[in-house]
Design a protein around this motif. Structure first.
Motif, PDB file in Angstrom:
ATOM      1  N   ASP A 197      12.070   6.791 -17.716  1.00  0.00           N
ATOM      2  CA  ASP A 197      11.593   6.917 -16.339  1.00  0.00           C
ATOM      3  C   ASP A 197      12.779   6.567 -15.436  1.00  0.00           C
ATOM      4  N   ILE A 198      13.277   7.534 -14.709  1.00  0.00           N
ATOM      5  CA  ILE A 198      14.465   7.330 -13.873  1.00  0.00           C
ATOM      6  C   ILE A 198      14.101   7.317 -12.388  1.00  0.00           C
ATOM      7  N   SER A 199      12.874   6.872 -12.111  1.00  0.00           N
ATOM      8  CA  SER A 199      12.373   6.791 -10.735  1.00  0.00           C
ATOM      9  C   SER A 199      12.388   5.349 -10.248  1.00  0.00           C
ATOM     10  N   MET A 200      12.659   5.163  -8.960  1.00  0.00           N
ATOM     11  CA  MET A 200      12.519   3.851  -8.333  1.00  0.00           C
ATOM     12  C   MET A 200      11.047   3.559  -8.056  1.00  0.00           C
ATOM     13  N   PRO A 201      10.541   2.388  -8.450  1.00  0.00           N
ATOM     14  CA  PRO A 201       9.170   2.025  -8.070  1.00  0.00           C
ATOM     15  C   PRO A 201       9.055   1.911  -6.542  1.00  0.00           C
ATOM     16  N   LEU A 202       7.897   2.265  -6.031  1.00  0.00           N
ATOM     17  CA  LEU A 202       7.616   2.147  -4.600  1.00  0.00           C
ATOM     18  C   LEU A 202       6.688   0.964  -4.389  1.00  0.00           C
ATOM     19  N   TYR A 203       7.093   0.047  -3.522  1.00  0.00           N
ATOM     20  CA  TYR A 203       6.347  -1.176  -3.288  1.00  0.00           C
ATOM     21  C   TYR A 203       6.706  -1.706  -1.905  1.00  0.00           C
ATOM     22  N   VAL A 243      -0.831   5.724   2.239  1.00  0.00           N
ATOM     23  CA  VAL A 243       0.594   5.414   2.141  1.00  0.00           C
ATOM     24  C   VAL A 243       1.289   5.878   3.411  1.00  0.00           C
ATOM     25  N   GLU A 244       2.227   5.054   3.905  1.00  0.00           N
ATOM     26  CA  GLU A 244       3.143   5.480   4.963  1.00  0.00           C
ATOM     27  C   GLU A 244       4.554   5.174   4.482  1.00  0.00           C
ATOM     28  N   MET A 245       5.465   6.144   4.656  1.00  0.00           N
ATOM     29  CA  MET A 245       6.833   5.952   4.189  1.00  0.00           C
ATOM     30  C   MET A 245       7.715   7.085   4.683  1.00  0.00           C
ATOM     31  N   SER A 246       9.005   6.830   4.722  1.00  0.00           N
ATOM     32  CA  SER A 246       9.953   7.915   4.891  1.00  0.00           C
ATOM     33  C   SER A 246      10.005   8.726   3.610  1.00  0.00           C
ATOM     34  N   ILE A 247      10.128  10.020   3.756  1.00  0.00           N
ATOM     35  CA  ILE A 247      10.248  10.916   2.601  1.00  0.00           C
ATOM     36  C   ILE A 247      11.503  10.616   1.794  1.00  0.00           C
ATOM     37  N   HIS A 248      12.489   9.972   2.419  1.00  0.00           N
ATOM     38  CA  HIS A 248      13.769   9.707   1.755  1.00  0.00           C
ATOM     39  C   HIS A 248      13.861   8.282   1.214  1.00  0.00           C
ATOM     40  N   TYR A 301       8.191   1.721   3.567  1.00  0.00           N
ATOM     41  CA  TYR A 301       7.040   2.013   2.703  1.00  0.00           C
ATOM     42  C   TYR A 301       5.939   0.982   2.927  1.00  0.00           C
ATOM     43  N   SER A 302       4.698   1.459   3.013  1.00  0.00           N
ATOM     44  CA  SER A 302       3.554   0.548   3.040  1.00  0.00           C
ATOM     45  C   SER A 302       2.362   1.227   2.373  1.00  0.00           C
ATOM     46  N   PHE A 303       1.578   0.429   1.687  1.00  0.00           N
ATOM     47  CA  PHE A 303       0.335   0.890   1.056  1.00  0.00           C
ATOM     48  C   PHE A 303      -0.787  -0.030   1.504  1.00  0.00           C
ATOM     49  N   ASP A 304      -1.874   0.582   1.930  1.00  0.00           N
ATOM     50  CA  ASP A 304      -3.071  -0.168   2.313  1.00  0.00           C
ATOM     51  C   ASP A 304      -4.301   0.562   1.803  1.00  0.00           C
ATOM     52  N   LEU A 305      -5.398  -0.171   1.745  1.00  0.00           N
ATOM     53  CA  LEU A 305      -6.673   0.461   1.430  1.00  0.00           C
ATOM     54  C   LEU A 305      -7.351   0.885   2.730  1.00  0.00           C
ATOM     55  N   ALA A 306      -7.540   2.181   2.874  1.00  0.00           N
ATOM     56  CA  ALA A 306      -8.285   2.696   4.024  1.00  0.00           C
ATOM     57  C   ALA A 306      -9.762   2.336   3.899  1.00  0.00           C
ATOM     58  N   TRP A 307     -10.258   2.422   2.674  1.00  0.00           N
ATOM     59  CA  TRP A 307     -11.616   1.982   2.351  1.00  0.00           C
ATOM     60  C   TRP A 307     -11.541   1.060   1.144  1.00  0.00           C
ATOM     61  N   THR A 308     -12.298   0.029   1.138  1.00  0.00           N
ATOM     62  CA  THR A 308     -12.466  -0.776  -0.071  1.00  0.00           C
ATOM     63  C   THR A 308     -13.787  -0.394  -0.738  1.00  0.00           C
ATOM     64  N   LYS A 309     -13.912  -0.787  -1.979  1.00  0.00           N
ATOM     65  CA  LYS A 309     -15.176  -0.505  -2.672  1.00  0.00           C
ATOM     66  C   LYS A 309     -16.339  -1.180  -1.959  1.00  0.00           C
ATOM     67  N   GLU A 310     -16.049  -2.356  -1.405  1.00  0.00           N
ATOM     68  CA  GLU A 310     -17.089  -3.067  -0.655  1.00  0.00           C
ATOM     69  C   GLU A 310     -17.495  -2.283   0.587  1.00  0.00           C
ATOM     70  N   ASP A 311     -16.474  -1.690   1.282  1.00  0.00           N
ATOM     71  CA  ASP A 311     -16.781  -0.917   2.494  1.00  0.00           C
ATOM     72  C   ASP A 311     -17.536   0.365   2.173  1.00  0.00           C
ATOM     73  N   SER A 312     -17.061   1.073   1.151  1.00  0.00           N
ATOM     74  CA  SER A 312     -17.584   2.412   0.876  1.00  0.00           C
ATOM     75  C   SER A 312     -18.830   2.388   0.009  1.00  0.00           C
ATOM     76  N   GLY A 313     -18.997   1.322  -0.737  1.00  0.00           N
ATOM     77  CA  GLY A 313     -20.120   1.247  -1.664  1.00  0.00           C
ATOM     78  C   GLY A 313     -19.828   1.850  -3.020  1.00  0.00           C
ATOM     79  N   SER A 314     -18.606   2.469  -3.165  1.00  0.00           N
ATOM     80  CA  SER A 314     -18.358   3.135  -4.454  1.00  0.00           C
ATOM     81  C   SER A 314     -16.903   3.117  -4.903  1.00  0.00           C
TER      82      SER A 314
END
Length: 208
Positions: A5-11, A42-47, A23-36
């Protein structure tokens, strides 16, 4: 067969170009919010991280990601160890690039600490690009954020590679990959209007 695997992890905190969208990752919905289900966004620069540069990144009339030929990003690739050089020049390529190479990945090891953005890299000399073209190279990859010096505005290597129809992969992780031939798979996403795309890049050992 062994896979690399020659990819950089995104975190959160992955180093990107200074001033670019982090780069940022968030939950738009949680299981608690959505019920399921949990649903992420994800928001990030393409580069950020391991990515493809489409010509539109540096040429207003250049091709966008959706227009890139996928066959460029799948197939036999040669990993070339150039860890001792300050710049990748014609002299470094002449006696080392195997005949018939269509994809070459340059292992510079110049980005030692990938928790911070590098202060300098090992650029590719634009004068080396016609030689790559004459050898039949159609794609190059590098283990650093760019093929040009980090402070370059002219982007001579980018433009020379575009002129000679050679595609660009950046941000590869080749630390544990020995020099030699492999099968590369590094497909961009089908982004309609984009100037680049993240990829999950892997190398597969060839059968002996």
């Amino acid at each position: 067969m062994k896979l690399f695997d020659i990819s950089m992890p995104l975190y959160k905190g992955v180093p990107g170009w200074p001033g670019d969208t982090p780069y940022s990752f968030d939950l738009a919905w949680t299981k608690e919010d959505s019920g399921s289900v949990n649903v992420g966004k994800v928001e990030m620069s393409i580069h950020t991280g391991t990515h493809v540069d489409a010509p539109y990144h540096f040429e207003d009339n250049g091709e966008k990601v959706i227009e890139l030929p996928l066959e460029r990003y799948v197939g036999k690739a040669f990993v070339m160890d150039v860890t001792s050089v300050k710049e990748i020049t014609l002299e470094h390529l002449k006696n080392k690039l195997p005949n018939g190479t269509t994809r070459v990945l340059f292992k510079t090891n110049c980005w030692q600490d990938r928790t911070v953005f590098p202060k300098q890299i090992v650029p590719i000399s634009s004068e080396a690009v016609p030689f790559l073209k004459s050898c039949g190279v159609k794609l190059i990859g590098v283990d650093m954020p760019s093929v040009d010096p980090l402070d370059s505005k002219e982007l001579r290597a980018h433009h020379a590679l575009y002129k000679h129809n050679i595609h660009i992969l950046e941000g590869l992780v080749l630390d544990e990959v020995p020099e030699g031939d492999y099968e590369l798979i590094a497909l961009p996403l089908p982004l309609q209007d984009a100037d680049g795309s993240p990829v999950r890049a892997i190398l597969k050992e060839l059968s002996k």
